[in-house]
Design a protein around this motif. Structure first.
Motif, PDB file in Angstrom:
ATOM      1  N   TRP A 183       1.148  -6.243  -2.779  1.00 15.80           N
ATOM      2  CA  TRP A 183      -0.046  -5.589  -3.302  1.00 15.80           C
ATOM      3  C   TRP A 183      -0.171  -4.218  -2.657  1.00 15.80           C
ATOM      4  O   TRP A 183       0.323  -4.007  -1.553  1.00 15.80           O
ATOM      5  CB  TRP A 183      -1.276  -6.424  -2.940  1.00 15.80           C
ATOM      6  CG  TRP A 183      -2.515  -6.076  -3.706  1.00 15.80           C
ATOM      7  CD1 TRP A 183      -3.559  -5.312  -3.261  1.00 15.80           C
ATOM      8  CD2 TRP A 183      -2.874  -6.488  -5.016  1.00 15.80           C
ATOM      9  NE1 TRP A 183      -4.529  -5.222  -4.225  1.00 15.80           N
ATOM     10  CE2 TRP A 183      -4.135  -5.939  -5.324  1.00 15.80           C
ATOM     11  CE3 TRP A 183      -2.231  -7.268  -5.985  1.00 15.80           C
ATOM     12  CZ2 TRP A 183      -4.780  -6.144  -6.532  1.00 15.80           C
ATOM     13  CZ3 TRP A 183      -2.876  -7.484  -7.190  1.00 15.80           C
ATOM     14  CH2 TRP A 183      -4.133  -6.927  -7.455  1.00 15.80           C
ATOM     15  N   PHE A 184      -0.814  -3.297  -3.333  1.00 18.68           N
ATOM     16  CA  PHE A 184      -1.181  -2.033  -2.717  1.00 18.68           C
ATOM     17  C   PHE A 184      -2.575  -1.674  -3.190  1.00 18.68           C
ATOM     18  O   PHE A 184      -3.045  -2.186  -4.205  1.00 18.68           O
ATOM     19  CB  PHE A 184      -0.179  -0.912  -3.043  1.00 18.68           C
ATOM     20  CG  PHE A 184      -0.283  -0.428  -4.458  1.00 18.68           C
ATOM     21  CD1 PHE A 184      -1.088   0.656  -4.770  1.00 18.68           C
ATOM     22  CD2 PHE A 184       0.405  -1.064  -5.469  1.00 18.68           C
ATOM     23  CE1 PHE A 184      -1.205   1.099  -6.089  1.00 18.68           C
ATOM     24  CE2 PHE A 184       0.313  -0.625  -6.778  1.00 18.68           C
ATOM     25  CZ  PHE A 184      -0.496   0.452  -7.091  1.00 18.68           C
ATOM     26  N   GLU A 185      -3.212  -0.828  -2.428  1.00 17.85           N
ATOM     27  CA  GLU A 185      -4.575  -0.441  -2.763  1.00 17.85           C
ATOM     28  C   GLU A 185      -4.775   1.044  -2.486  1.00 17.85           C
ATOM     29  O   GLU A 185      -4.354   1.545  -1.443  1.00 17.85           O
ATOM     30  CB  GLU A 185      -5.535  -1.261  -1.905  1.00 17.85           C
ATOM     31  CG  GLU A 185      -6.986  -1.088  -2.207  1.00 17.85           C
ATOM     32  CD  GLU A 185      -7.785  -2.103  -1.433  1.00 17.85           C
ATOM     33  OE1 GLU A 185      -8.049  -3.183  -1.982  1.00 17.85           O
ATOM     34  OE2 GLU A 185      -8.100  -1.833  -0.259  1.00 17.85           O
ATOM     35  N   VAL A 186      -5.390   1.723  -3.426  1.00 19.98           N
ATOM     36  CA  VAL A 186      -5.790   3.111  -3.255  1.00 19.98           C
ATOM     37  C   VAL A 186      -7.307   3.089  -3.082  1.00 19.98           C
ATOM     38  O   VAL A 186      -8.031   2.689  -3.995  1.00 19.98           O
ATOM     39  CB  VAL A 186      -5.392   3.973  -4.471  1.00 19.98           C
ATOM     40  CG1 VAL A 186      -5.913   5.390  -4.321  1.00 19.98           C
ATOM     41  CG2 VAL A 186      -3.878   3.951  -4.669  1.00 19.98           C
ATOM     42  N   ALA A 187      -7.786   3.462  -1.907  1.00 20.64           N
ATOM     43  CA  ALA A 187      -9.223   3.509  -1.628  1.00 20.64           C
ATOM     44  C   ALA A 187      -9.661   4.966  -1.720  1.00 20.64           C
ATOM     45  O   ALA A 187      -9.078   5.835  -1.075  1.00 20.64           O
ATOM     46  CB  ALA A 187      -9.511   2.944  -0.245  1.00 20.64           C
TER      47      ALA A 187
END
Length: 122
Positions: free
Chosen positions: A11-15
């Motif tokens: 998974w990856f997340e851009v905050a």
């Protein structure tokens, strides 16, 4: 939905404080689609064209944290992985063991932020 096994980038997340611009940028650049979560906060699951499952998300921070991107690795045991990371010179930023999935945020010895989580039901 079956996730990859332990040790796998899952998974990856851009905050960001500007999730609409991030969605437009990444959507146009990579032909990604976005599905909002219904949990009462601004989170948009990201799917690549023809993908069976989401591969990441955009988190709207409301300016409450710095903009960043982080990757997540599946692990079999959050506590054991945190302890090993510390032994190897890293540090634990936070743990959320009661969530689904259970997860933790860590830093490697160079200060890079990454996350770990267990598959739901583990």
């Amino acid at each position: 939905m079956t996730l990859p096994g332990p040790g796998t980038l899952a998974w990856f997340e851009v905050a960001t404080d500007d999730p609409d611009t991030a969605q437009k940028f990444y959507g146009n650049l990579f032909d990604w689609t976005f599905v909002p979560e219904a949990d009462g906060f601004d989170y948009r699951n990201i799917k690549a064209a023809d993908a069976e499952r989401p591969m990441g998300g955009i988190l709207g921070t409301g300016g409450k944290q710095p903009n960043h991107a982080v990757f997540y690795i599946v692990v079999a045991d959050i506590e054991a992985t945190c302890a090993e990371a510390v032994r190897l010179g890293g540090s634990v930023i936070s743990k959320e063991l009661d969530g689904v999935p259970a997860l933790a945020h860590l830093r490697d010895p160079a200060g890079n932020h990454f996350g770990i989580f267990t598959q739901p039901g583990d």
